[in-house]
Enzyme design. Structure first.
Site, PDB file in Angstrom:
ATOM      1  N   ASP B  23       2.620 -22.450  84.130  1.00 55.98           N
ATOM      2  CA  ASP B  23       2.561 -21.037  84.582  1.00 55.98           C
ATOM      3  C   ASP B  23       1.290 -20.628  83.875  1.00 55.98           C
ATOM      4  O   ASP B  23       1.056 -20.774  82.747  1.00 55.98           O
ATOM      5  CB  ASP B  23       3.579 -20.212  83.905  1.00 55.98           C
ATOM      6  CG  ASP B  23       4.904 -20.618  84.562  1.00 55.98           C
ATOM      7  OD1 ASP B  23       4.818 -21.174  85.828  1.00 55.98           O
ATOM      8  OD2 ASP B  23       6.024 -19.997  84.498  1.00 55.98           O
ATOM      9  N   ASP B 142      13.386 -18.961  95.394  1.00 54.99           N
ATOM     10  CA  ASP B 142      14.168 -18.482  93.956  1.00 54.99           C
ATOM     11  C   ASP B 142      15.514 -18.219  94.601  1.00 54.99           C
ATOM     12  O   ASP B 142      15.609 -17.172  95.453  1.00 54.99           O
ATOM     13  CB  ASP B 142      13.685 -17.443  93.260  1.00 54.99           C
ATOM     14  CG  ASP B 142      12.104 -17.744  92.707  1.00 54.99           C
ATOM     15  OD1 ASP B 142      11.923 -18.956  92.554  1.00 54.99           O
ATOM     16  OD2 ASP B 142      11.112 -16.857  92.697  1.00 54.99           O
TER      17      ASP B 142
END
Lengths: 196, 264
Positions: B23, B142
């Site tokens: 990330d 997600d």
């Protein structure tokens, strides 16, 4: 050494340039017939769809140029498929340099995903392209179409069936896998091509 | 078809992929726990190169603060990554248009990953597939298991719930031309208690494209489970790698000992 990379509308050209830079080799990216013809070696990359890639070559008359090349030529992925006779991808007549047909993998959901994405093993390695490459080495693949095996096969790979991971006819070489993304094994194969 | 199924398994030597996820925020690597707390874990290019040497099969970079003004910075980072590492990599975070995709692929990314934008406008998937090929379109989902026993799709980094069930969206995005699915269970992400095995097996068994499992891994056994029981084609993790709780060479040796094909 004077190395040319054929420029046309087909994807991964910068990846190939980056891989060559990592092993310390500069190359010209060009669609100029004279530059390609006079190069010591030629790399013919490709990602994308066979039909539009062929059209892009024909638009610049590069199909005739490639067929007439006498120096070592390395086709990568779709570049390799375009060296073949015919592709099932949009029923495309390819360059016909290596008399092999390109077919589509048949998906079988969780057992055989299409495209094949990832690292697979190459076997039955022949030709100097695979000098110092061990049998069963892993190379990186992304493809839905494969070349059938025949006497031009210089490496095999298994994905539902055994197919040609690499081809050779006269001065023309082709690899189905992305040698420019295949870690140390890929770097060595590129070096081997440059040493042919 | 059982005997034919077995035959196909035997006739593929495709390796299961291990994918560290980085990330990125302001050019640095961070990892959130349950999408909230962030900890700094180093320079993305150096970290990626180290992972490539250790045997990572692929690397995913997610720009969690991607905004228009940051886009150019991200492209420059992608360019540095492409020149440095010799394995494939995927870039995502805030991609909303074909123009965004073209910039990242042009900078050297092999694949891009899209999530909210693909859900809001599924034609974006087919546009990217038509322009750059399905192979470069990784659609991220997600998803969260709710009290009714169903997995629902969430957007905006897990902040916005939808009424779409995960299995329905997975089938749709394949029809639109996606090349791979990156499947994250929000119930499992950050817990280190293991991947969502049933969910992963269900999705992997119902689509014809590869599924990358994400969220929840805390041990080497969890990777073995998600390949054997979850039928995942690849597994993605972040903190266990960044904080050296699991070393990739050890993980691959372990998986190999379980008769799971991995690249060593």
């Amino acid at each position: 050494m004077n190395l040319a990379i054929i420029k046309y509308n087909a994807g991964n050209i910068m990846s190939v340039v980056n891989a060559l830079e990592r092993i310390g080799v500069a190359a010209q990216i060009t669609d100029d017939p004279a530059t390609i013809i006079s190069a010591d070696k030629v790399i013919f990359p490709g990602v994308g769809e066979a039909g539009s890639a062929m059209k892009s070559l024909e638009k610049n008359n590069l199909h005739q140029v490639i067929r007439a090349l006498k120096q070592p030529v390395l086709g990568i992925c779709v570049g390799m498929q375009l060296l073949c006779r015919h592709s099932e991808e949009n029923n495309t007549a390819c360059l016909g340099i290596i008399p092999v047909n390109v077919r589509k993998f048949k998906p079988d959901f969780s057992l055989l995903k299409v495209p094949q994405v990832g690292w697979n093993r190459i076997h039955d390695l022949q030709s100097g392209l695979f000098s110092n490459i061990e049998e069963g080495s892993f190379i990186y693949n992304v493809h839905s179409y494969y070349a059938e095996k025949d006497e031009h096969t210089i490496a095999s790979c298994t994905y539902g069936l055994s197919y040609a991971a690499a081809l050779k006819k006269d001065n023309f070489y082709g690899v189905q896998f992305h040698t420019e993304k295949s870690a140390e094994t890929g770097d060595r194969i590129l070096k081997n091509f440059l040493n042919i | 078809m059982n005997s034919a199924d077995n035959k196909i398994i035997l006739e593929s030597t495709l390796a299961k992929r291990i994918i560290p996820c980085l990330d990125i925020k302001d050019g640095r690597t961070v990892k959130g726990t349950n999408f909230i707390e962030l900890r700094d874990a180093g320079d993305p290019v150096e970290l990626a190169a180290a992972y490539a040497i250790q045997g990572a099969d692929e690397i995913v970079f997610l720009d969690i603060t991607a905004t228009i003004e940051k886009r150019k910075t991200l492209a420059q980072l992608v360019n540095r990554i492409a020149k440095t590492i010799n394995i494939p990599f995927t870039v995502g975070g805030g991609i909303g248009s074909m123009e965004d995709v073209s910039v990242l692929l042009g900078a050297g990314a092999d694949k891009i990953t899209i999530n909210t934008a693909a859900f809001n406008d599924p034609s974006l998937i087919s546009t990217i597939a038509a322009n750059a090929g399905s192979q470069c379109v990784v659609v991220a989902i997600d998803t969260k298991l709710e009290a009714d026993g169903e997995w629902y799709v969430y957007l905006n980094g897990g902040r916005k719930r939808t009424e779409m069930k995960c299995r329905d969206w997975a089938k749709q995005l394949v029809e639109m031309g996606a090349g791979e699915i990156l499947l994250t269970s929000m119930n499992h992400d950050g817990t280190k208690k293991g991947f969502a095995l049933e969910l992963t097996a269900e999705i992997a068994g119902s689509v014809s494209i590869p599924v990358i499992a994400s969220g929840g891994c805390g041990s080497m056994e969890h990777f073995a489970e998600v390949f054997l029981e979850g039928r995942a084609d690849a597994a993605l993790a972040a903190s266990v790698f960044h904080f050296k709780e699991i070393q990739i060479p050890d993980l691959k040796t372990f998986l190999s000992s379980k008769a799971i094909e991995v690249r060593i």
